[in-house]
Design a protein around this motif. Structure first.
Motif, PDB file in Angstrom:
ATOM      1  N   ILE A   4      35.474  50.944   6.511  1.00 26.03           N
ATOM      2  CA  ILE A   4      35.805  51.788   7.225  1.00 26.03           C
ATOM      3  C   ILE A   4      36.244  50.260   8.366  1.00 26.03           C
ATOM      4  N   SER A   5      37.011  50.119   8.909  1.00 23.18           N
ATOM      5  CA  SER A   5      37.863  49.721  10.490  1.00 23.18           C
ATOM      6  C   SER A   5      37.631  49.895  11.375  1.00 23.18           C
ATOM      7  N   LEU A   6      36.968  49.424  12.524  1.00 20.26           N
ATOM      8  CA  LEU A   6      36.361  50.044  14.067  1.00 20.26           C
ATOM      9  C   LEU A   6      38.285  49.020  14.471  1.00 20.26           C
ATOM     10  N   THR A   7      38.073  49.530  15.923  1.00 23.55           N
ATOM     11  CA  THR A   7      38.845  49.101  16.686  1.00 23.55           C
ATOM     12  C   THR A   7      38.816  49.444  17.591  1.00 23.55           C
ATOM     13  N   TYR A   8      38.152  48.605  18.580  1.00 23.01           N
ATOM     14  CA  TYR A   8      37.610  48.948  20.124  1.00 23.01           C
ATOM     15  C   TYR A   8      39.491  49.482  20.458  1.00 23.01           C
ATOM     16  N   GLU A   9      38.693  50.680  22.150  1.00 22.98           N
ATOM     17  CA  GLU A   9      39.682  51.046  22.553  1.00 22.98           C
ATOM     18  C   GLU A   9      40.018  50.621  24.160  1.00 22.98           C
ATOM     19  N   VAL A  10      38.586  49.998  24.174  1.00 21.43           N
ATOM     20  CA  VAL A  10      38.754  49.548  25.741  1.00 21.43           C
ATOM     21  C   VAL A  10      38.389  47.918  25.491  1.00 21.43           C
ATOM     22  N   PRO A  11      38.278  47.039  26.582  1.00 25.94           N
ATOM     23  CA  PRO A  11      37.931  45.731  26.971  1.00 25.94           C
ATOM     24  C   PRO A  11      36.509  45.368  26.670  1.00 25.94           C
ATOM     25  N   LEU A  12      36.710  43.948  25.786  1.00 26.12           N
ATOM     26  CA  LEU A  12      35.166  44.256  25.632  1.00 26.12           C
ATOM     27  C   LEU A  12      33.778  44.771  26.358  1.00 26.12           C
ATOM     28  N   GLU A  13      34.185  43.856  27.944  1.00 28.91           N
ATOM     29  CA  GLU A  13      33.051  44.410  29.016  1.00 28.91           C
ATOM     30  C   GLU A  13      32.745  45.912  28.565  1.00 28.91           C
ATOM     31  N   GLU A  14      33.542  46.898  28.136  1.00 28.08           N
ATOM     32  CA  GLU A  14      33.352  47.978  27.881  1.00 28.08           C
ATOM     33  C   GLU A  14      32.910  48.203  27.196  1.00 28.08           C
ATOM     34  N   VAL A  15      32.757  47.666  26.406  1.00 29.94           N
ATOM     35  CA  VAL A  15      32.113  47.753  24.575  1.00 29.94           C
ATOM     36  C   VAL A  15      30.270  47.426  24.926  1.00 29.94           C
ATOM     37  N   GLU A  16      30.298  46.394  25.400  1.00 25.29           N
ATOM     38  CA  GLU A  16      28.785  45.317  24.911  1.00 25.29           C
ATOM     39  C   GLU A  16      28.063  46.814  25.454  1.00 25.29           C
ATOM     40  N   PRO A  17      28.062  47.691  26.331  1.00 21.43           N
ATOM     41  CA  PRO A  17      26.904  48.166  27.357  1.00 21.43           C
ATOM     42  C   PRO A  17      26.069  48.879  25.713  1.00 21.43           C
ATOM     43  N   HIS A  18      27.446  49.575  24.786  1.00 26.79           N
ATOM     44  CA  HIS A  18      27.056  50.768  23.435  1.00 26.79           C
ATOM     45  C   HIS A  18      26.863  49.527  22.456  1.00 26.79           C
ATOM     46  N   MET A  19      26.593  48.179  22.621  1.00 26.05           N
ATOM     47  CA  MET A  19      26.796  47.992  21.264  1.00 26.05           C
ATOM     48  C   MET A  19      25.202  48.090  20.620  1.00 26.05           C
ATOM     49  N   GLN A  20      24.227  47.515  21.381  1.00 22.72           N
ATOM     50  CA  GLN A  20      22.881  47.969  20.836  1.00 22.72           C
ATOM     51  C   GLN A  20      22.705  49.229  20.305  1.00 22.72           C
ATOM     52  N   ALA A  21      22.451  49.925  21.420  1.00 19.31           N
ATOM     53  CA  ALA A  21      23.374  51.586  20.813  1.00 19.31           C
ATOM     54  C   ALA A  21      23.617  51.749  19.112  1.00 19.31           C
ATOM     55  N   HIS A  22      25.206  50.963  19.077  1.00 21.29           N
ATOM     56  CA  HIS A  22      25.486  50.844  17.776  1.00 21.29           C
ATOM     57  C   HIS A  22      24.744  49.668  16.498  1.00 21.29           C
ATOM     58  N   MET A  23      24.405  49.337  17.394  1.00 25.45           N
ATOM     59  CA  MET A  23      24.086  48.219  15.942  1.00 25.45           C
ATOM     60  C   MET A  23      22.882  49.039  16.065  1.00 25.45           C
ATOM     61  N   GLU A  24      21.918  49.952  16.401  1.00 23.39           N
ATOM     62  CA  GLU A  24      20.680  50.516  15.657  1.00 23.39           C
ATOM     63  C   GLU A  24      21.329  52.340  15.273  1.00 23.39           C
ATOM     64  N   TRP A  25      22.382  51.728  14.976  1.00 25.07           N
ATOM     65  CA  TRP A  25      23.019  53.122  14.383  1.00 25.07           C
ATOM     66  C   TRP A  25      23.421  52.793  12.969  1.00 25.07           C
ATOM     67  N   VAL A  26      23.501  50.940  13.111  1.00 27.15           N
ATOM     68  CA  VAL A  26      24.393  50.288  11.368  1.00 27.15           C
ATOM     69  C   VAL A  26      22.958  50.453  11.125  1.00 27.15           C
ATOM     70  N   ASN A  27      22.150  49.924  11.637  1.00 27.78           N
ATOM     71  CA  ASN A  27      20.689  49.903  11.312  1.00 27.78           C
ATOM     72  C   ASN A  27      20.069  50.920  10.027  1.00 27.78           C
ATOM     73  N   ARG A  28      20.464  51.889  10.542  1.00 30.23           N
ATOM     74  CA  ARG A  28      20.210  53.206  10.549  1.00 30.23           C
ATOM     75  C   ARG A  28      20.691  53.769   8.919  1.00 30.23           C
ATOM     76  N   TYR A  29      22.086  53.404   8.910  1.00 33.47           N
ATOM     77  CA  TYR A  29      22.465  53.664   7.748  1.00 33.47           C
ATOM     78  C   TYR A  29      22.590  52.661   6.575  1.00 33.47           C
ATOM     79  N   TYR A  30      21.936  51.661   7.280  1.00 28.86           N
ATOM     80  CA  TYR A  30      21.249  50.172   6.112  1.00 28.86           C
ATOM     81  C   TYR A  30      20.403  50.703   5.463  1.00 28.86           C
ATOM     82  N   ASP A  31      19.576  51.513   6.386  1.00 29.76           N
ATOM     83  CA  ASP A  31      17.727  51.761   5.489  1.00 29.76           C
ATOM     84  C   ASP A  31      17.926  52.827   4.684  1.00 29.76           C
ATOM     85  N   LYS A  32      19.212  53.672   4.921  1.00 28.14           N
ATOM     86  CA  LYS A  32      19.866  54.881   4.015  1.00 28.14           C
ATOM     87  C   LYS A  32      20.986  54.527   2.990  1.00 28.14           C
TER      88      LYS A  32
END
Length: 94
Positions: A4-32
């Motif tokens: 799965i290759s993700l490519t940002y569609e917005v500048p990094l400063e718009e990515v950062e506010p969503h990073m914690q929720a994204h990492m929680e999603w990543v961790n959930r699927y590692y746990d599964k």
């Protein structure tokens, strides 16, 4: 197996506010047991995830990513069948 290759569609400063929720999603699927490796692209234009499962479950998983919900990233999914792996990674071979 999937890449799965993700490519940002917005500048990094718009990515950062969503990073914690994204990492929680990543961790959930590692746990599964779905995600088996992941990391940022260099330069930092997105990320890559190595995942197990079937295409439908991978697509459903991606739909749950906050990056997807907020239009932060686009996704390219490549399916492949590992037939060889380095020592210590033999469990990746199907």
């Amino acid at each position: 197996m999937f890449i799965i290759s993700l490519t940002y569609e917005v500048p990094l400063e718009e990515v950062e506010p969503h990073m914690q929720a994204h990492m929680e999603w990543v961790n959930r699927y590692y746990d599964k047991g779905v995600f088996i490796a992941s990391g940022r692209k260099v330069p930092r234009t997105g990320g890559v995830i190595l995942a197990r499962g079937d295409r439908a479950s991978i697509e459903a998983c991606i739909a749950e990513d906050p990056f997807s919900a907020y239009g932060v990233a686009k996704y390219e999914v490549t399916e492949f069948t590992p037939t060889r792996a380095a020592e210590g990674l033999e469990s990746l071979v199907e």
